[in-house]
Design a protein around this motif. Structure first.
Motif, PDB file in Angstrom:
ATOM      1  N   THR A  96       0.823  -1.295   0.096  1.00 40.03           N
ATOM      2  CA  THR A  96       0.206   0.084  -0.093  1.00 40.03           C
ATOM      3  C   THR A  96       1.111   1.161  -0.227  1.00 40.03           C
ATOM      4  O   THR A  96       0.513   2.192  -0.717  1.00 40.03           O
ATOM      5  CB  THR A  96      -0.987  -0.047   1.136  1.00 40.03           C
ATOM      6  OG1 THR A  96      -1.757  -1.396   1.309  1.00 40.03           O
ATOM      7  CG2 THR A  96      -1.775   1.294   1.285  1.00 40.03           C
ATOM      8  N   ASP A 201       0.828  -4.177  -9.193  1.00 44.35           N
ATOM      9  CA  ASP A 201       0.630  -4.554  -7.846  1.00 44.35           C
ATOM     10  C   ASP A 201       0.883  -5.857  -7.546  1.00 44.35           C
ATOM     11  O   ASP A 201       0.128  -6.728  -8.252  1.00 44.35           O
ATOM     12  CB  ASP A 201      -0.906  -4.112  -7.189  1.00 44.35           C
ATOM     13  CG  ASP A 201      -1.270  -4.577  -5.914  1.00 44.35           C
ATOM     14  OD1 ASP A 201      -0.576  -5.459  -5.462  1.00 44.35           O
ATOM     15  OD2 ASP A 201      -2.412  -4.264  -5.603  1.00 44.35           O
ATOM     16  N   LYS A 227       2.986 -11.174   2.680  1.00 41.61           N
ATOM     17  CA  LYS A 227       2.510 -12.237   1.831  1.00 41.61           C
ATOM     18  C   LYS A 227       3.384 -12.996   1.141  1.00 41.61           C
ATOM     19  O   LYS A 227       3.146 -13.944   0.309  1.00 41.61           O
ATOM     20  CB  LYS A 227       1.751 -11.456   0.753  1.00 41.61           C
ATOM     21  CG  LYS A 227       0.654 -10.796   1.357  1.00 41.61           C
ATOM     22  CD  LYS A 227      -0.309  -9.984   0.567  1.00 41.61           C
ATOM     23  CE  LYS A 227      -1.383  -8.850   0.853  1.00 41.61           C
ATOM     24  NZ  LYS A 227      -2.388  -9.350   1.854  1.00 41.61           N
TER      25      LYS A 227
HETATM   26  C1  LIG Z   1      -3.752  -7.358  -4.704  1.00 47.01           C
HETATM   27  C2  LIG Z   1      -3.352  -6.655  -3.314  1.00 47.01           C
HETATM   28  N1  LIG Z   1      -2.868  -5.466  -3.278  1.00 47.01           N
HETATM   29  C3  LIG Z   1      -2.478  -4.884  -2.423  1.00 47.01           C
HETATM   30  C4  LIG Z   1      -2.738  -5.100  -1.232  1.00 47.01           C
HETATM   31  C5  LIG Z   1      -2.026  -4.490   0.176  1.00 47.01           C
HETATM   32  O1  LIG Z   1      -1.216  -5.031   0.723  1.00 47.01           O
HETATM   33  P1  LIG Z   1      -0.706  -4.706   2.201  1.00 47.01           P
HETATM   34  O2  LIG Z   1      -1.739  -4.311   3.211  1.00 47.01           O
HETATM   35  O3  LIG Z   1       0.296  -5.357   2.949  1.00 47.01           O
HETATM   36  O4  LIG Z   1      -0.279  -3.200   1.980  1.00 47.01           O
HETATM   37  C6  LIG Z   1      -3.407  -6.657  -0.850  1.00 47.01           C
HETATM   38  C7  LIG Z   1      -3.439  -7.028   0.365  1.00 47.01           C
HETATM   39  O5  LIG Z   1      -4.290  -7.787   0.660  1.00 47.01           O
HETATM   40  C8  LIG Z   1      -3.598  -7.054  -1.993  1.00 47.01           C
HETATM   41  O6  LIG Z   1      -4.244  -8.418  -1.831  1.00 47.01           O
END
Ligand SMILES: Cc1ncc(COP(=O)(O)O)c(C=O)c1O
Length: 412
Positions: A96, A201, A227
């Motif tokens: 994010t 992303d 993740k």
């Molecule tokens: C496709 C995707 N993009 C962005 C994010 C954001 O990740 P983070 O909360 O680790 O910043 C997620 C989290 O679930 C995601 O699944």
């Protein structure tokens, strides 16, 4: 290719031995956060015991050790995603933060009124709202590439939507709802043909499929440590050197400066000008250990095993009457992330019943409300698998769904 040694892998993850509600833990919320192996836990713990200090500041021995550890991981990340240079790797707090950095820095400087930003209809809010708000601030136009009926990106629509007005294309590499793997290289080539940049992303892709940012022709690639077996609070933004050099910082403070006087300041070189303040050093150490762990298993083994799990889960889920699965029903270009609903049963109710059976899934809109609207639902249940999950876990999930079905039918 080495066959995956699933028992050995499972032994590396202490949390998998836990019981949940007196049942064996079946952890199927990997799209939210994956569990950490002992190697990663130990690496973070050892850093705190043996090298805990700040980076790029003090010149004492411990600080030098911490800085070396931190910069060694930057090099490891560079190799891991095949970036051309270590200065293209920026440590952030997560995916994010990485995507917001691009929107607030590159976007603020290079998007103007009338420009077009093209994203997809399957974006996580993290790769939607930064562009939506940028478009609103700049009076630019936000366009969406639609999906085919089976939940893949409609590349004919992509070719229509990306025009000479397009300045930026942003897309998720793997959908956190549909599990589909998007053709990033093809999107990037459409973007580059019109002089636009390609932002990816990679939150759900890294740790599952090998990433080569040069081969993908990505201009920016964002992902999170948590993740891909690393701790929370650490992530990466990859950006092409010539783009990062043109960008201005969005966070100011320690670490990111060259000189500061009362009324003016100048910035450090990349990547440091984007790393203001004390970073998550132990998290970065954990990220390095996670990369070592993934490389040890090998991506060929991981992707092959995830393909097997995808086939097996799709076959089993498709047999459950009254279950609607969202996303492709074949394992081609798809990862084991499954969103579904059981006829007339609210997603949260189904998830609660599954939890009582020790099956940990997520219910909700999965930070993809516009996609939920397109699917005609307000929420889904999502079961997402990783390298330590087994075909037995799929059986237990199916049994638990059948149990929930009986329970709600009896209640009628
Ligand atoms: C496709 C995707 N993009 C962005 C994010 C954001 O990740 P983070 O909360 O680790 O910043 C997620 C989290 O679930 C995601 O699944």
């Amino acid at each position: 290719m080495d066959k995956i040694d699933i028992e050995k892998i499972r032994n590396d993850f202490p949390i998998l031995k836990k019981k949940i509600n007196d049942e064996k833990l079946i952890y199927l919320d990997n799209a939210a956060t994956v569990q950490m192996p002992k190697e990663v836990l130990t690496a973070c713990d050892t850093f705190y015991h043996d090298a805990y200090s700040n980076v790029h500041r003090s010149s004492h021995t411990l600080a030098i050790k911490a800085t070396q550890i931190y910069e060694t991981v930057r090099k490891k990340v560079q190799k891991f995603i095949n970036a051309a240079d270590t200065s293209e790797i920026i440590f952030t707090s997560g995916c994010t933060a990485s995507l917001n950095l691009v929107a607030l820095s590159w976007g603020e400087s290079f998007i103007s009124a009338g420009d077009e930003i093209v994203i997809t209809a399957m974006e996580h809010h993290s790769n939607l709202i930064p562009w939506q708000q940028l478009a609103l601030r700049k009076k630019a136009k936000l366009k969406f590439i639609e999906l085919t009926p089976d939940g893949r990106l409609d590349m004919n629509d992509a070719a229509q939507k990306i025009t000479s007005k397009t300045k930026l294309v942003a897309a998720v590499h793997v959908s956190n709802v549909l599990g589909v793997i998007n053709p990033i290289k093809k999107l990037a080539s459409l973007a580059h043909k019109v002089g636009a940049i390609m932002v990816v992303d990679g939150a759900q892709a890294v740790g599952h499929i090998p990433i080569d940012v040069q081969q993908l022709e990505a201009d920016f690639y964002a992902f999170s440590g948590h993740k891909m077996l690393a701790p929370t609070g650490v992530g990466v933004l990859y950006g092409r050197k010539y783009l990062l050099e043109k960008m201005t910082p969005v966070m100011y403070g320690g670490e990111m400066i060259e000189h500061v006087s009362r009324f003016t300041s100048s910035w450090a070189e990349i990547p440091f000008k984007f790393e203001a303040g004390t970073p998550n050093i132990a998290g970065v150490r954990g990220l390095g250990a996670a990369i070592d762990y993934l490389n040890k298993i090998s991506f060929q083994t991981i992707t092959e095993y995830e393909q097997e799990l995808t086939d097996c889960a799709l076959n089993a889920l498709k047999k459950i009457t009254a279950l609607t699965i969202y996303g492709p029903l074949t394992s081609k270009e798809r990862l084991p992330i499954f969103s579904f609903n059981l006829d007339k049963i609210h997603a949260h109710d189904l998830a609660t019943i599954l939890d009582a059976e020790g099956v940990e899934v997520r219910a909700g809109h999965h930070c993809a409300e516009p996609l939920m609207t397109d699917l005609g639902v307000i929420a889904t249940v999502r079961a997402s698998f990783y390298i330590y999950n087994t075909e037995k876990d799929i059986d237990i999930l199916v049994e638990a769904i059948e149990k929930a079905k009986d329970f709600f039918n009896h209640g009628n």
